[in-house]
Design a protein around this motif. Structure first.
Motif, PDB file in Angstrom:
ATOM      1  N   TYR A 137       0.850  -1.189   0.000  1.00 51.17           N
ATOM      2  CA  TYR A 137       0.000   0.000   0.000  1.00 51.17           C
ATOM      3  C   TYR A 137       0.888   1.242   0.000  1.00 51.17           C
ATOM      4  CZ  TYR A 137      -3.913   3.037   0.681  1.00 51.17           C
ATOM      5  OH  TYR A 137      -4.840   4.021   0.485  1.00 51.17           O
ATOM      6  N   ARG A 170      -6.876   3.051   2.480  1.00 50.54           N
ATOM      7  CA  ARG A 170      -7.594   1.769   2.573  1.00 50.54           C
ATOM      8  C   ARG A 170      -6.703   0.678   3.137  1.00 50.54           C
ATOM      9  NH1 ARG A 170      -9.938   4.135  -2.056  1.00 50.54           N
ATOM     10  NH2 ARG A 170     -12.189   4.289  -1.875  1.00 50.54           N
ATOM     11  N   PHE A 187      -5.714  -3.647  -9.926  1.00 47.20           N
ATOM     12  CA  PHE A 187      -5.987  -2.318 -10.474  1.00 47.20           C
ATOM     13  C   PHE A 187      -5.420  -1.242  -9.555  1.00 47.20           C
ATOM     14  CE2 PHE A 187      -8.562   1.529 -10.771  1.00 47.20           C
ATOM     15  CZ  PHE A 187      -8.435   1.811 -12.119  1.00 47.20           C
ATOM     16  N   ALA A 188      -5.551  -1.463  -8.246  1.00 46.49           N
ATOM     17  CA  ALA A 188      -5.113  -0.450  -7.281  1.00 46.49           C
ATOM     18  C   ALA A 188      -4.832  -1.124  -5.943  1.00 46.49           C
ATOM     19  CB  ALA A 188      -6.203   0.609  -7.107  1.00 46.49           C
ATOM     20  N   PRO A 189      -3.967  -0.506  -5.123  1.00 44.55           N
ATOM     21  CA  PRO A 189      -3.767  -1.043  -3.780  1.00 44.55           C
ATOM     22  C   PRO A 189      -4.957  -0.699  -2.880  1.00 44.55           C
ATOM     23  CG  PRO A 189      -2.508   0.995  -4.040  1.00 44.55           C
ATOM     24  CD  PRO A 189      -3.218   0.738  -5.356  1.00 44.55           C
ATOM     25  N   PRO A 190      -5.155  -1.363  -1.747  1.00 45.96           N
ATOM     26  CA  PRO A 190      -4.258  -2.336  -1.121  1.00 45.96           C
ATOM     27  C   PRO A 190      -4.230  -3.696  -1.839  1.00 45.96           C
ATOM     28  CG  PRO A 190      -6.298  -2.150   0.154  1.00 45.96           C
ATOM     29  CD  PRO A 190      -6.346  -1.101  -0.908  1.00 45.96           C
TER      30      PRO A 190
HETATM   31  N1  LIG Z   1     -12.383  -0.765  -4.375  1.00 44.70           N
HETATM   32  C1  LIG Z   1     -10.962  -0.730  -4.138  1.00 44.70           C
HETATM   33  C2  LIG Z   1     -10.479   0.691  -4.321  1.00 44.70           C
HETATM   34  C3  LIG Z   1      -8.979   0.758  -4.385  1.00 44.70           C
HETATM   35  C4  LIG Z   1      -8.505   2.187  -4.510  1.00 44.70           C
HETATM   36  O1  LIG Z   1      -9.223   3.083  -4.968  1.00 44.70           O
HETATM   37  N2  LIG Z   1      -7.243   2.414  -4.100  1.00 44.70           N
HETATM   38  C5  LIG Z   1      -6.694   3.750  -4.110  1.00 44.70           C
HETATM   39  C6  LIG Z   1      -5.876   3.986  -2.878  1.00 44.70           C
HETATM   40  S1  LIG Z   1      -6.893   3.869  -1.431  1.00 44.70           S
HETATM   41  C7  LIG Z   1      -5.833   3.940  -5.346  1.00 44.70           C
HETATM   42  O2  LIG Z   1      -4.621   3.898  -5.291  1.00 44.70           O
HETATM   43  N3  LIG Z   1      -6.511   4.151  -6.475  1.00 44.70           N
HETATM   44  C8  LIG Z   1      -5.873   4.413  -7.731  1.00 44.70           C
HETATM   45  C9  LIG Z   1      -6.921   4.566  -8.830  1.00 44.70           C
HETATM   46  O3  LIG Z   1      -8.119   4.390  -8.560  1.00 44.70           O
HETATM   47  O4  LIG Z   1      -6.506   4.868  -9.958  1.00 44.70           O
HETATM   48  C10 LIG Z   1     -10.674  -1.272  -2.735  1.00 44.70           C
HETATM   49  O5  LIG Z   1     -11.572  -1.264  -1.888  1.00 44.70           O
HETATM   50  O6  LIG Z   1      -9.557  -1.739  -2.474  1.00 44.70           O
END
Ligand SMILES: N[C@@H](CCC(=O)N[C@@H](CS)C(=O)NCC(=O)O)C(=O)O
Length: 250
Positions: free
Chosen positions: A11, A18, A64-67
């Motif tokens: 993360y 998150r 796609f994204a962390p965590p």
């Molecule tokens: N639904 C995902 C959302 C993940 C998310 O939005 N992560 C953020 C950090 S908290 C991020 O780095 N997002 C990059 C992006 O959406 O492009 C989850 O609950 O893990």
């Protein structure tokens, strides 16, 4: 997969974000884990996993994204999915169908007390700066503070009332679950983001069990020790941001 492998949390450093929902579960259980937030090159580790060129590997598809959680040969993403995986392994989920009740509660908290607060400062587009959507943010935040937040708090108060009547402070069942930890972190983030609104709602006396659960989780010995440690990062530019103009007027 070896069940004795340490858990690896990937993360962004610098915000609870998150990642915090995962950290609290690992901390409450006293699990051994690594955290890129506290490792040299941590950002690089996150970036390499979400790099457009990364097509995944035998451990899993590209996140796609962390965590992101790595455990032995497995790599998974999506916060509630990671909690669903960790819950039974860390003793934070009841056995049987109760696991899905706990997940419903955690998902509801994440919807209304984490994702919606995020949208108060990014109501138009996530890629725009807050400063480019201040007016829309003010409208969204007012609606959140006056309608959505009380609605979600009332919902959780309704969930807790029969539990508390049976001598259980938890959202579900007779022991703490990861839904309680998610709920704690949401309320804590909201207290940071909207101190005046949350204090106003607390003073109405309509949500006694909600605020009691917050305190109960905060006082858990391992959670307390964690919150006092330097592993707990400060709120800044993450999901929960404090912009005074988005909170109740003084
Ligand atoms: N639904 C995902 C959302 C993940 C998310 O939005 N992560 C953020 C950090 S908290 C991020 O780095 N997002 C990059 C992006 O959406 O492009 C989850 O609950 O893990």
């Amino acid at each position: 997969m070896s069940s004795t492998a340490p858990y690896e949390l990937i993360y962004w450093p610098g915000i609870p974000g998150r990642g915090e929902f995962i950290r609290l579960a690992l901390e409450e259980a006293g699990a051994e884990y690594t955290d890129t937030a506290h490792q040299e090159g941590g950002v690089q580790q996150v970036l390499s996993l979400i790099d457009r060129k990364f097509q995944g590997d035998p451990s899993g598809p590209p996140p796609f994204a962390p965590p992101v959680l790595k455990h032995g040969d497995l790599r998974i993403s999506q916060t509630p999915n990671i909690l669903l995986y960790l819950g039974p392994r860390l003793g934070l989920t009841p056995s049987g169908d109760g696991a899905y009740q706990v997940n419903s509660l955690a998902l509801t908290a994440l919807d209304g007390l984490s994702n919606e607060p995020h949208d108060t400062h990014h109501p138009i587009a996530v890629e725009l700066y807050y400063e480019d959507q201040v007016e829309e943010s003010k409208r969204r935040a007012e609606s959140y503070r006056t309608n959505r937040l009380p609605k979600f708090l009332s919902y959780f108060e309704r969930v807790l009332a029969p539990q508390v009547a049976q001598g259980r402070p938890w959202l579900y069942g007779d022991t703490l679950t990861y839904a309680d930890l998610v709920f704690y972190q949401c309320i804590d983030g909201l207290k940071f983001a909207f101190p005046r609104a949350v204090s106003r709602l607390e003073r109405t006396g309509q949500y006694p069990n909600v605020f009691k659960l917050y305190e109960t989780v905060k006082d858990r010995p391992r959670i307390k020790a964690y919150l006092e440690s330097d592993r707990r990062q400060k709120y800044s530019q993450g999901i929960y941001r404090h912009y005074p103009e988005l909170d109740d007027a003084e």
